[in-house]
Scaffold this active site. Structure first.
Site, PDB file in Angstrom:
ATOM      1  N   SER A   1       0.856  -1.062   0.168  1.00  0.00           N
ATOM      2  CA  SER A   1       0.137  -0.034  -0.152  1.00  0.00           C
ATOM      3  C   SER A   1       0.875   1.334   0.013  1.00  0.00           C
ATOM      4  O   SER A   1       0.164   2.308   0.043  1.00  0.00           O
ATOM      5  CB  SER A   1      -1.080   0.220   1.345  1.00  0.00           C
TER       6      SER A   1
ATOM      7  N   GLN B   1     -11.792 -13.363   4.953  1.00  0.00           N
ATOM      8  CA  GLN B   1     -11.126 -13.049   6.387  1.00  0.00           C
ATOM      9  C   GLN B   1     -11.464 -14.302   7.350  1.00  0.00           C
ATOM     10  O   GLN B   1     -10.805 -14.749   8.143  1.00  0.00           O
ATOM     11  CB  GLN B   1     -11.437 -11.780   7.087  1.00  0.00           C
TER      12      GLN B   1
END
Length: 408
Positions: A85, A147
């Site tokens: 990122s 997740q």
């Protein structure tokens, strides 16, 4: 690939508010080494810190611990790796340059700058809200990584390593979930938002995203170790091997170096090196004199708002962290097998690039983030131990919240 032998020296010229408290110009080397050792003790093969004091090269430090791969190669601070990122800073630069040219208004609906049908007409979100992670855009990576209920390593092999996604398909995953909250009403980190920004940049220029990065950032700054080759899987030249930690810690680390990165695209697909990240962030924080964005654009990028995490604020593609000795600006990045923290004092005079070659491990993430404190600040104080820390593995530096999603 050639390693940069020099470090760019730029002065911000007041582009960032002088009221931001500055960190000291000395680091605590022994504390940095101890912090890096905790990163390795927590499960990373290796880690490093590259500290640059522009204008005073005698204070520069490159400290490495552990291995660049499981074959035993020593960690090398000059080699290339996936920056995750940190790529959002690069995307933000391209957007701000378009704003300076009057080609995009950051406060008008982003849908008007995208291919028709990308976003519903009923979505009023703006580029500014997207850059701040305050647009209410669902993060498509939750769909790909699942997740809950599935191992991250399993998801990586099924949907990440070899799959090639089109940016519009990533956005479609998000749009199906609808707005998550009223635009501007909250902070929620969204990779999809930065995919949207990459799509807008391509649509407004008619040029591939990779070409724009190369022509507007990589080549002017001579970032010879930086590239965006999505969906090519390999990393050219000398590179550090990245390892994805198995959710079952009894299983070995998974070599995740080769992957298309198309699932994250403009939100996390850049490959670079510590020296290039230093050069890039220094130029960015120099404002107009750095050649990337104007002083006004930099002021907007560095105008941060609070997040859900204490000591952490976020602007337009820039994160601000409050340390014991002052505030630092930059970004972090986690992508399977790699994690990096790239920060600088607001005046750009000191940069710190921290790196570890393992992900999917909260203890590694927390330990690496904690290394920011001794790297920028000269004093050490007692602090909480990292999450999932090993027995007897106590931190000697102030606790810094780890804000990145440890899956990504």
């Amino acid at each position: 690939m050639t390693t940069l032998a020099t470090t760019v020296v730029l002065v911000a010229g007041g582009a960032v508010s002088a009221s931001a408290q500055q960190a000291p110009v000395t680091s605590d080397d022994s504390a940095v080494r101890a912090a890096l050792q905790r990163v390795v003790d927590s499960g990373a093969p290796g880690a490093f810190a590259v500290i640059r004091d522009h204008g005073n090269p005698g204070l520069d430090r490159s400290l490495a611990i552990g291995k660049a791969d499981l074959d035993g190669t020593p960690m090398n601070t000059d080699w290339r790796f996936r920056v995750g990122s940190n790529s959002k800073m690069f995307a933000s630069v391209l957007v701000m340059r378009l704003a300076e040219q009057g080609r995009i208004d950051l406060d008008k609906p982003l849908r008007d700058y995208l291919p028709e049908g990308t976003l519903p007409q009923s979505w009023p979100i703006t580029a500014r809200q997207v850059m701040e992670h305050r647009a209410g855009v669902y993060d498509h990576t939750n769909n790909l990584l699942e997740q809950s209920g599935e191992e991250t390593t399993d998801a990586f092999e099924k949907r990440i390593r070899n799959n090639v996604y089109e940016p519009k398909d990533l956005v479609a995953m998000s749009v199906k979930r609808g707005p998550q909250y009223a635009p501007g009403g909250a902070y929620a980190y969204s990779n999809t938002g930065y995919v949207l920004l990459g799509m807008a940049v391509e649509h407004l220029t008619g040029r591939p995203y990779s070409e724009l990065l190369r022509e507007q950032i990589f080549e002017p700054l001579k970032l010879r170790q930086t590239s965006f080759t999505v969906p090519e899987k390999g990393i050219a030249g000398p590179r550090i091997t990245g390892y994805l930690t198995n959710d079952d810690r009894s299983k070995p680390l998974l070599d995740s170096t080769e992957q298309t990165a198309s699932w994250i695209w403009s939100a996390g697909g850049v490959v670079s090196s510590a020296s290039d990240l230093d050069r890039f962030l220094t130029a960015l924080l120099a404002g107009s004199s750095g050649g990337l964005v104007s002083d006004d654009s930099l002021r907007q990028m560095a105008s941060v708002l609070p997040t859900n995490t204490a000591k952490i604020s976020y602007g337009l593609g820039l994160r601000e962290i409050t340390l014991s000795c002052g505030k630092v600006l930059g970004h972090g990045g986690i992508v399977q097998g790699y994690q990096t923290q790239t920060f600088a004092t607001p005046d750009g005079k000191r940069t710190v690039v921290l790196f570890a070659n393992a992900s999917n491990n909260g203890a590694v993430t927390q330990s690496l983030t904690n290394t920011l404190e001794p790297a920028f600040c000269s004093k050490s104080t007692t602090a909480p131990a990292p999450r999932r820390s090993l027995k007897g593995n106590k931190s000697s530096s102030p606790f810094v919240p780890a804000v990145e999603d440890t899956r990504i």
